[in-house]
Design a protein around this motif. Structure first.
Motif, PDB file in Angstrom:
ATOM      1  N   CYS A 161       0.824  -1.212   0.000  1.00 58.99           N
ATOM      2  CA  CYS A 161       0.000   0.000   0.000  1.00 58.99           C
ATOM      3  C   CYS A 161       0.857   1.260   0.000  1.00 58.99           C
ATOM      4  O   CYS A 161       0.503   2.255  -0.652  1.00 58.99           O
ATOM      5  N   SER A 195       0.661   4.160  -2.698  1.00 57.56           N
ATOM      6  CA  SER A 195       0.431   5.549  -2.304  1.00 57.56           C
ATOM      7  C   SER A 195       1.477   6.468  -2.914  1.00 57.56           C
ATOM      8  O   SER A 195       1.144   7.542  -3.441  1.00 57.56           O
ATOM      9  N   THR A 207     -10.967  -0.188  -1.431  1.00 64.62           N
ATOM     10  CA  THR A 207     -10.136  -1.226  -0.809  1.00 64.62           C
ATOM     11  C   THR A 207     -10.973  -2.071   0.141  1.00 64.62           C
ATOM     12  O   THR A 207     -10.903  -3.305   0.133  1.00 64.62           O
ATOM     13  N   PHE A 250      -0.613   5.655   5.418  1.00 69.11           N
ATOM     14  CA  PHE A 250      -0.891   5.468   4.002  1.00 69.11           C
ATOM     15  C   PHE A 250      -0.758   6.750   3.200  1.00 69.11           C
ATOM     16  O   PHE A 250      -0.286   6.740   2.067  1.00 69.11           O
ATOM     17  N   VAL A 308      -7.638  -1.755   5.658  1.00 65.98           N
ATOM     18  CA  VAL A 308      -6.633  -2.815   5.573  1.00 65.98           C
ATOM     19  C   VAL A 308      -6.884  -3.880   6.638  1.00 65.98           C
ATOM     20  O   VAL A 308      -6.654  -5.073   6.403  1.00 65.98           O
TER      21      VAL A 308
END
Length: 415
Positions: A82, A86, A239, A302, A394
């Motif tokens: 991730c 990002s 997500t 993130f 997540v």
């Protein structure tokens, strides 16, 4: 608020004197500029030891958590993927926004004139030079010359080597670097206590030299960086839907209380209880959320790679730098890697130490960061919203993966 007040006060005084008393404005700038530069240098002197210490302790903590359980290892693997997404997305969105909505030429020129101490960008070396420079011949020399790309490579290599040592020497060195990081944070606290003086002085110089264009440039900067953060923040919703198997409405309701805390505190840590409650509403087992969420708060930010890289790219845009694919790729890598060692504090504290390594690795001047930190409160709200939302998303992904793994083991045992 003290820093923000100093920013607008310095700009207003500089603009007013430049309009009605140009001689006084020039005389004041000759005094204010050294004060602002001294304050910036005080921040810069903490960057190398802090980044090295945080990277070492961050990698050590990540490796320790991965060894602790299979669940933590799976979460860390998702975190790393991730962070690279990002960083890459941040580069794409920032460059697109700056192409569509560039800063006005007059405002950019006025802002550049206010940072006469910034080193002008030189010619971009060929890609082969970048590759060779990634491996330092002397780590101490790389640190002394602010060559952050080779320094990051050496530090990450050293940190992974540290994880292979026995318990006693590994813990000793980890505590040593943690103590360095803690001491640097104390120094940063002292420097930031004087921030109204430093930022006010720099803002006065910008106002005296750039005039009202400085206000427009700061508004443009906040709009671009916050927009990048919003795009990355919104990625949490698909997500959770597609990778976590959570309906959109359910996820939105579950994460809303944590987002409210995030807006009011600008702290992922303060939002942790609300995040735990949100994952409970999603049906995530407490045993899973109790491992993944604290780990996410500690090492997973993130929005960090995308928004930190956005700031560096914006400064390059102000200085009219034409970055090549090599420099952008280096910025993406530096942003993704250094975020693992980012300090879990409000953005105004970690702003320079998080972004300076990325900018220096790309060859971008860092002098404007001392001014931009004054308006970090606004983008930092978006940062925290994105971090909190993706932490919950997540966690749902990790929980779903655990359920699938458990189902697979059950089918195998039945067979």
């Amino acid at each position: 608020m003290r820093i923000l007040t100093a920013l607008f006060g310095g700009l207003a005084i500089g603009i007013a004197l430049a309009r009605w008393q140009p001689e006084w404005a020039a005389a004041g700038a000759s005094v204010a500029e050294p004060l602002g530069t001294m304050w910036l240098n005080a921040l810069r002197m903490t960057i190398v030891p802090l980044v090295v210490a945080l990277l070492v302790t961050g990698v050590a903590a990540t490796a320790r958590a991965a060894r602790a359980s299979r669940l933590a290892g799976r979460a860390i693997a998702i975190f790393i993927v991730c962070l690279w997404i990002s960083s890459s997305l941040g580069a794409i969105v920032t460059l697109t926004l700056l192409d569509l909505f560039p800063l006005g030429a007059d405002a950019a020129a006025a802002l550049r004139s206010a940072f006469v101490s910034a080193e002008p960008p030189g010619e971009v070396p060929p890609f082969s030079d970048f590759v060779v420079a990634m491996v330092p011949t002397n780590a101490v020399s790389a640190a002394a010359e602010d060559n952050f790309l080779p320094l990051i490579v050496f530090t990450v290599t050293f940190a992974f080597a540290l994880t292979r040592l026995g318990d006693e020497p590994r813990d000793l060195l980890t505590r040593f670097f943690q103590a360095i990081a803690d001491a640097m944070l104390v120094v940063i606290g002292w420097v930031l206590f004087l921030a109204p003086i430093g930022v006010g002085a720099l803002a006065y110089v910008v106002g005296a030299r750039a005039g009202t264009a400085a206000f427009g440039a700061l508004v443009h900067y906040v709009a671009v960086v916050a927009s990048v953060g919003i795009v990355v923040w919104l990625l949490a919703y698909p997500t959770a839907m597609f990778a976590g198997g959570v309906p959109l409405g359910r996820f939105t309701r579950a994460v809303a209380p944590a987002q409210a805390v995030a807006v009011s505190t600008q702290s992922s840590l303060a939002s942790l209880p609300a995040m735990l409650r949100g994952t409970e509403m999603l049906g995530v087992p407490v045993a899973t959320a109790g491992v993944v969420l604290p780990l996410a708060v500690a090492i997973f930010r993130f929005t960090g790679p995308s928004m930190n890289l956005a700031v560096a790219l914006y400064v390059a845009h102000v200085f009219g730098m034409s970055l090549g694919p090599e420099q952008i790729a280096i910025g993406i890598a530096a942003a993704a890697i250094t975020t693992l060692g980012a300090v879990s504090l409000p953005g105004s504290i970690s702003f320079v130490s998080s972004i300076a390594p990325i900018a220096l690795a790309m060859g971008v001047p860092i002098e404007p960061l001392a001014l931009l930190v004054a308006v970090e409160t606004m983008p930092d709200i978006v940062r925290t919203l994105g971090n909190v939302s993706m932490d919950v998303a997540v966690t749902s992904v990790v929980a779903r993966g655990g359920e699938a793994e458990a189902a697979g083991r059950g089918a195998g045992e039945a067979a």
